[in-house]
Design a protein around this motif. Structure first.
Motif, PDB file in Angstrom:
ATOM      1  N   HIS A 117     -60.614  38.573  20.106  1.00  0.00           N
ATOM      2  CA  HIS A 117     -59.357  38.042  20.628  1.00  0.00           C
ATOM      3  C   HIS A 117     -59.393  36.514  20.671  1.00  0.00           C
TER       4      HIS A 117
ATOM      5  N   ARG B 289     -56.851  34.109  18.644  1.00  0.00           N
ATOM      6  CA  ARG B 289     -55.995  33.123  19.321  1.00  0.00           C
ATOM      7  C   ARG B 289     -56.184  31.744  18.694  1.00  0.00           C
TER       8      ARG B 289
ATOM      9  N   GLY C  41     -42.562  39.169  19.103  1.00  0.00           N
ATOM     10  CA  GLY C  41     -41.749  37.961  18.934  1.00  0.00           C
ATOM     11  C   GLY C  41     -40.273  38.245  18.778  1.00  0.00           C
TER      12      GLY C  41
ATOM     13  N   THR D 126     -38.592  40.544  22.371  1.00  0.00           N
ATOM     14  CA  THR D 126     -38.476  39.743  23.602  1.00  0.00           C
ATOM     15  C   THR D 126     -37.366  38.700  23.495  1.00  0.00           C
TER      16      THR D 126
ATOM     17  N   ARG E 263     -53.292  46.035  32.889  1.00  0.00           N
ATOM     18  CA  ARG E 263     -54.668  45.594  32.628  1.00  0.00           C
ATOM     19  C   ARG E 263     -55.594  46.759  32.956  1.00  0.00           C
TER      20      ARG E 263
ATOM     21  N   SER F 227     -46.442  34.953  31.267  1.00  0.00           N
ATOM     22  CA  SER F 227     -47.757  35.277  31.817  1.00  0.00           C
ATOM     23  C   SER F 227     -48.654  34.030  31.877  1.00  0.00           C
TER      24      SER F 227
ATOM     25  N   ARG G 230     -54.233  35.748  28.038  1.00  0.00           N
ATOM     26  CA  ARG G 230     -53.272  36.546  27.288  1.00  0.00           C
ATOM     27  C   ARG G 230     -51.881  35.938  27.348  1.00  0.00           C
TER      28      ARG G 230
ATOM     29  N   CYS H  30     -48.515  34.293  26.619  1.00  0.00           N
ATOM     30  CA  CYS H  30     -47.782  34.295  25.356  1.00  0.00           C
ATOM     31  C   CYS H  30     -48.014  32.976  24.625  1.00  0.00           C
TER      32      CYS H  30
ATOM     33  N   SER I 276     -46.226  31.813  22.498  1.00  0.00           N
ATOM     34  CA  SER I 276     -44.957  31.334  21.962  1.00  0.00           C
ATOM     35  C   SER I 276     -44.027  30.742  23.021  1.00  0.00           C
TER      36      SER I 276
HETATM   37  C1  HEM Z   1     -47.872  37.912  24.763  1.00  0.00           C
HETATM   38  C2  HEM Z   1     -43.595  37.235  26.939  1.00  0.00           C
HETATM   39  C3  HEM Z   1     -41.753  35.601  22.753  1.00  0.00           C
HETATM   40  C4  HEM Z   1     -45.921  36.539  20.529  1.00  0.00           C
HETATM   41  C5  HEM Z   1     -46.874  37.832  25.704  1.00  0.00           C
HETATM   42  C6  HEM Z   1     -47.059  38.101  27.115  1.00  0.00           C
HETATM   43  C7  HEM Z   1     -45.854  37.931  27.718  1.00  0.00           C
HETATM   44  C8  HEM Z   1     -44.919  37.532  26.705  1.00  0.00           C
HETATM   45  C9  HEM Z   1     -45.525  38.114  29.192  1.00  0.00           C
HETATM   46  C10 HEM Z   1     -48.370  38.420  27.812  1.00  0.00           C
HETATM   47  C11 HEM Z   1     -48.661  39.878  27.876  1.00  0.00           C
HETATM   48  C12 HEM Z   1     -49.771  40.162  28.862  1.00  0.00           C
HETATM   49  O1  HEM Z   1     -50.114  39.334  29.705  1.00  0.00           O
HETATM   50  O2  HEM Z   1     -50.273  41.266  28.815  1.00  0.00           O
HETATM   51  C13 HEM Z   1     -42.731  36.742  25.982  1.00  0.00           C
HETATM   52  C14 HEM Z   1     -41.355  36.373  26.245  1.00  0.00           C
HETATM   53  C15 HEM Z   1     -40.842  35.904  25.072  1.00  0.00           C
HETATM   54  C16 HEM Z   1     -41.890  35.984  24.073  1.00  0.00           C
HETATM   55  C17 HEM Z   1     -40.667  36.498  27.604  1.00  0.00           C
HETATM   56  C18 HEM Z   1     -39.473  35.370  24.759  1.00  0.00           C
HETATM   57  C19 HEM Z   1     -38.451  35.368  25.567  1.00  0.00           C
HETATM   58  C20 HEM Z   1     -42.733  35.684  21.805  1.00  0.00           C
HETATM   59  C21 HEM Z   1     -42.582  35.258  20.428  1.00  0.00           C
HETATM   60  C22 HEM Z   1     -43.759  35.530  19.798  1.00  0.00           C
HETATM   61  C23 HEM Z   1     -44.644  36.124  20.789  1.00  0.00           C
HETATM   62  C24 HEM Z   1     -41.323  34.614  19.846  1.00  0.00           C
HETATM   63  C25 HEM Z   1     -44.159  35.289  18.375  1.00  0.00           C
HETATM   64  C26 HEM Z   1     -43.375  34.875  17.428  1.00  0.00           C
HETATM   65  C27 HEM Z   1     -46.777  37.020  21.487  1.00  0.00           C
HETATM   66  C28 HEM Z   1     -48.146  37.441  21.186  1.00  0.00           C
HETATM   67  C29 HEM Z   1     -48.698  37.852  22.405  1.00  0.00           C
HETATM   68  C30 HEM Z   1     -47.677  37.663  23.425  1.00  0.00           C
HETATM   69  C31 HEM Z   1     -48.814  37.423  19.814  1.00  0.00           C
HETATM   70  C32 HEM Z   1     -50.109  38.386  22.637  1.00  0.00           C
HETATM   71  C33 HEM Z   1     -50.996  37.265  23.097  1.00  0.00           C
HETATM   72  C34 HEM Z   1     -52.418  37.707  23.424  1.00  0.00           C
HETATM   73  O3  HEM Z   1     -52.626  38.856  23.784  1.00  0.00           O
HETATM   74  O4  HEM Z   1     -53.302  36.853  23.325  1.00  0.00           O
HETATM   75  N1  HEM Z   1     -45.568  37.473  25.481  1.00  0.00           N
HETATM   76  N2  HEM Z   1     -43.008  36.507  24.668  1.00  0.00           N
HETATM   77  N3  HEM Z   1     -43.988  36.197  21.988  1.00  0.00           N
HETATM   78  N4  HEM Z   1     -46.535  37.171  22.834  1.00  0.00           N
HETATM   79 FE1  HEM Z   1     -44.826  36.745  23.756  1.00  0.00          FE
END
Ligand code: HEM
Length: 459
Positions: free
Chosen positions: A109, A113, A272, A275, A341, A402, A406, A408, A410
């Motif tokens: 991971h 990242r 991506g 959400t 988790r 978050s 982990r 996000c 983005s």
């Molecule tokens: C992880 C929210 C948009 C890619 C997360 C997590 C949250 C989140 C809360 C963490 C999950 C956890 O803690 O278990 C959001 C919200 C978004 C958004 C509210 C928009 C309103 C995006 C976009 C992308 C993206 C646009 C990519 C183009 C990812 C990825 C993870 C992630 C790859 C996993 C990260 C990891 O586990 O290291 N997102 N996200 N997200 N998000 Fe977003």
């Protein structure tokens, strides 16, 4: 701050006497709390705070722990004794792949990242500006005054197109983005059903909804393969996320495998698009429901642009009220409403004992609506994010992306596009809900309106 540097309060110093978290009330013998959680998950998760800071739930024979305070959700997300795992992630892995960043843990991971992070860094975002502008204004040009906009498909479309065009730039990305929209919309619907109603082999029966889901999932994987193959065949290496993935090396310095490249693209596109799409739907709903804020957004854009040109990416950081509208919409309707988790070892949280292997859940929806954290907790009040008032909000009470390892990747990318889209649509139109529209909350993998239908009225 690093994950390792942060420990939940009670784990510092001498080993404290650990307590068993109380059992949440209202369980049904044999079924526990499962039925309540499935029937009305948002109300159920919100009421748990009345039972304690950490509470035990019975889901059938299984014990699950729920965390209900902002402070402890922060402690959970930042504590290395908890990793990404649990039923939610297992179902995701089965459908979208096991080797992507969203489901990996440990050294893999961290390496993944490091590969994707540069594409999302604050200084990388301006390069996406022209695409975001084109897509935001393109949306307003597609809409005709007086017609009915189906906000679900329109929001999905713009979210997928922005993610695909910015992060996986390519010659035929327009056509790919359209196909991705269709495939992802069906896949998400089916994924949620499979998570909450785990009927196992029944989903393999050749019934029309199963066939539709399988076709969409197969098309999603095929599309990703085509995108990767086309990029390779082109011999081009633009400075984007796909190039970073194709050039990435594993822990031994070897190129990462085809499956990992594939799963990484899926793992980035799937969270991506759903959400961002859900958040855009809520923003459109907010503009219709709160015309006074829509007018204020419009006035703010005019004051920044001088009124003589369309809003541009470069204006985003000056659009403070628009940004506050976006944040407040995300507070009340967070796309990601539940997170899980798993404890990797016997550990503790807030003075409570958590055994190794336990699944822990918490709801950003419940946390972000807690009256203890927010005065007028259910009111839509973007001004609560003005600098002089935002300091009243307790730490970790507003973390839609978050925190911790982990978090996000983005957050900047998402906030830029959400602010720009809100500014562009609010400047061109007022919105009215039309008959047949249903803006009540539909709970799925994300939260979104059931069926938001709006009529755009030119300003
Ligand atoms: C992880 C929210 C948009 C890619 C997360 C997590 C949250 C989140 C809360 C963490 C999950 C956890 O803690 O278990 C959001 C919200 C978004 C958004 C509210 C928009 C309103 C995006 C976009 C992308 C993206 C646009 C990519 C183009 C990812 C990825 C993870 C992630 C790859 C996993 C990260 C990891 O586990 O290291 N997102 N996200 N997200 N998000 Fe977003």
């Amino acid at each position: 701050m690093t994950v390792e540097s942060v420990k939940s309060e009670a784990s510092a110093g001498e080993a404290p006497e650990l307590r068993e978290p109380p059992l949440a009330g209202g369980g049904v013998p044999g079924l526990g709390h499962g039925l309540k959680l499935v029937r009305d998950p948002l109300a159920f998760m919100s009421r748990l705070r009345d039972h304690g800071d950490v509470v035990r739930l019975k889901l059938g024979p299984k014990t699950v722990y729920a965390v209900t305070t902002p402070e402890l959700t922060g402690a959970l997300a930042l504590n290395p004794n908890f990793k990404i795992d649990g039923p939610l992630w297992e179902s995701l892995e089965g459908l979208v792949g096991k080797e992507g960043v969203a489901t990996a843990n440990g050294p893999r991971h961290r390496r993944q990242r490091r590969t994707i992070q540069p594409a999302f860094r604050l200084d990388a975002i301006p390069a996406y500006g022209p695409i975001m502008e084109e897509e935001a204004h393109g949306l307003t040009e597609r809409w005709q005054p007086g017609e009915t906009i189906d906000c679900t498909s329109e929001s999905f479309r713009v979210a997928v197109r922005i993610a695909a065009r910015c992060l996986l730039r390519g010659a035929s990305m327009d056509e790919h983005a359209e196909r991705l929209c269709v495939a992802l919309a069906t896949v998400f619907r089916g994924m949620y059903r499979r998570m909450v109603v785990p009927l196992g082999p029944l989903y393999n029966l050749p019934l029309p909804p199963n066939r539709k889901f399988n076709r969409a999932l197969a098309d999603l994987h095929l599309l990703v393969d085509e995108i990767v193959a086309e990029r390779r065949a082109s011999g081009q290496k633009p400075d984007d996320l796909l190039t970073a993935l194709l050039e990435a090396k594993d822990e031994n310095g070897e190129p990462i495998g085809e499956q990992e490249i594939h799963d990484q693209v899926v793992a980035i596109l799937t969270p991506g698009s759903e959400t961002v799409a859900s958040t855009i739907m809520w923003l459109l709903q907010v503009l219709a429901e709160h015309p006074e804020h829509a007018d204020k957004v419009c006035a703010e854009v005019a004051s920044v642009t001088g009124g003589g040109r369309p809003v541009a990416f470069g204006d985003v950081r000056k659009l403070t009220h628009t940004n506050n509208v976006v944040v407040e919409a995300m507070r009340l309707r967070p796309a990601v409403w539940i997170l899980t988790r798993r404890a990797v070892t016997d550990t503790e949280l807030g003075g409570y004992r958590i055994p190794a292997g336990a699944d822990i859940i918490y709801s950003p929806y419940a946390i972000q609506r807690d009256p203890k954290s927010y005065e007028g907790n259910l009111e839509f009040d973007p001004d609560r994010w003005l600098p002089e008032r935002a300091t009243d909000v307790p730490k970790y009470a507003m973390n839609p992306f978050s925190v911790g390892n982990r978090k996000c990747p983005s957050d900047h990318f998402s906030m830029a596009q959400l602010t720009l889209v809100t500014a562009a649509v609010a400047t061109k139109y007022r919105f009215e809900q039309v008959s047949g529209s249903n803006d009540t909350t539909r709970v799925g993998i994300t939260l979104r309106p059931h069926r938001l239908l709006l009529r755009p009225v030119p300003r």
